[in-house]
Design a protein around this motif. Structure first.
Motif, PDB file in Angstrom:
ATOM      1  N   ASN A 126       0.762  -1.210  -0.037  1.00  0.00           N
ATOM      2  CA  ASN A 126       0.086  -0.037   0.119  1.00  0.00           C
ATOM      3  C   ASN A 126       0.708   1.245  -0.209  1.00  0.00           C
ATOM      4  N   LEU A 200      -1.677   4.552  -0.877  1.00  0.00           N
ATOM      5  CA  LEU A 200      -3.100   4.808  -1.377  1.00  0.00           C
ATOM      6  C   LEU A 200      -3.848   5.830  -0.809  1.00  0.00           C
ATOM      7  N   PRO A 201      -4.922   6.164  -1.713  1.00  0.00           N
ATOM      8  CA  PRO A 201      -5.280   5.768  -2.826  1.00  0.00           C
ATOM      9  C   PRO A 201      -4.484   6.244  -4.100  1.00  0.00           C
ATOM     10  N   ASP A 204      -2.500   3.807  -6.203  1.00  0.00           N
ATOM     11  CA  ASP A 204      -3.304   3.099  -7.378  1.00  0.00           C
ATOM     12  C   ASP A 204      -3.411   3.978  -8.649  1.00  0.00           C
ATOM     13  N   GLN A 283      -7.531  -2.354  -1.797  1.00  0.00           N
ATOM     14  CA  GLN A 283      -6.684  -1.482  -1.032  1.00  0.00           C
ATOM     15  C   GLN A 283      -6.398  -2.294   0.253  1.00  0.00           C
TER      16      GLN A 283
END
Length: 350
Positions: A126, A200-201, A204, A283
């Protein structure tokens, strides 16, 4: 996971940021007094829009149910640097905080008046280092001479420095740019940066047009793990330790829910972050969440009888930051130990 592993004074550097922060965090100072200050009891809790047990505690009002007589305010932050500034300004009682900014916070002659009291998660996939695909960069060594953005004083910043060192690069071999997650995304889309280390986010979104070069999971396995901790102010410890007990119990419940009610946890995270259930599930899968039993074990936070391996992790992180000239000097292990609040920790398992 395997064992891990400033210019003028910090207070001068933070003065301007504190002034700007006060409007956002303490603008309602009459509503924001800590529970230890007398009058109606209140808790100001800092959190990140990042998958963790914190989002379950917030969304399901676990703490409000445990402390019905308290006014509880949740304040969102973008990085640990902002959390540290808020604690210096006495604007928070409890907050999420990465292990690297925590190591910075307990360093120096005037450590921030807080202590670590819980572990939210261990960084995995992450948090990662991603290069824009258009650059053709395929490994960390290829970043020499390139522009890399990351939020300074964050776990990502720490992991980036570790990744560069492993690849034989010095910080001076690249152009490091201090940006928060959303500005990183904007700079990425404009082509202003070549790579970024972030979580994250935003991570991503970068992956859709980028190549992942390494992650905090890989860096941790190589000896320098990072964690999302939770810290409590010294004022709260002195004035209302029962509130900390209730908060820990709520966090322990959230960790159990992440394991026992995955579907419900996914729905909660999706609701808090405003994303689809599929994205929330993806996630969550990238993080490493301990059980409450693991949190209080000797492998991690430990108990009142003695701190666990987290003491070594934080001490090693501070030494690394000192070696990288990110802080003036690393605190001793004894000093770091003083920044652990372990009283009553094992009670969350009862």
């Amino acid at each position: 996971m395997s064992r891990p592993l400033q210019g003028p004074s910090r207070r001068l550097l933070l003065t301007g940021a504190l002034a700007a922060l006060s409007a956002a965090v303490t603008g309602c100072s009459s509503d924001g007094e800590a529970s230890s200050s007398g009058g109606s009891k209140r808790l100001r809790i800092g959190y990140f829009a990042f998958p963790s047990g914190d989002l379950l505690v917030k969304n399901r009002k676990l703490l409000e149910k445990a402390l019905p007589d308290y006014k509880i305010t949740w304040i969102k932050f973008d990085s640990g640097a902002g959390v540290n500034q808020a604690f210096l300004g006495k604007s928070l009682d409890i907050a999420a905080l990465g292990s690297s900014p925590f190591a910075r916070g307990v360093s120096g002659s005037s450590p921030i008046p807080y202590k670590v009291a819980w572990i939210l998660d261990v960084a995995g996939e992450n948090e990662a280092l991603v290069a824009r695909r258009a650059t053709g960069i395929s490994d960390v060594a290829g970043l020499k001479g390139k522009k890399i953005a990351t939020p300074f004083a964050s776990t990502s910043h720490y992991s980036l420095l570790a990744a560069l060192g492993t690849a034989g690069l010095k910080p001076s071999d690249v152009e490091l740019i201090d940006l928060q997650p959303q500005p990183i995304l904007a700079a990425w889309q404009r082509g202003d940066i070549d790579a970024a280390y972030v979580w994250l986010p935003t991570l991503d979104e970068l992956r859709t047009t980028g190549t992942q070069l390494t992650s905090s999971k890989e860096i941790g396995a190589a000896g320098r793990p990072t964690l999302d901790l939770a810290v409590v102010s010294d004022d709260l410890i002195a004035g209302d330790p029962q509130a900390i007990d209730a908060w820990r119990t709520a966090q322990a419940e959230a960790l159990r829910l992440l394991e026992s009610d995955r579907d419900g946890s996914v729905e909660t995270v999706a609701a808090e972050l405003g994303i689809s259930a599929a994205d929330a599930e993806a996630q969550l899968a990238q993080g490493v969440f301990l059980t409450p039993e693991q949190v209080v074990s000797a492998d991690w936070l430990g108990t009142e009888g003695g701190p666990g391996e987290l003491l070594t992790y934080v001490t090693d992180t501070a030494r690394f930051l000192a070696d990288q000239k990110q802080i003036d000097a690393a605190p001793s292990e004894d000093v770091v130990r003083e920044a652990f609040y372990l009283k009553g920790l094992s009670d969350v398992l009862k």
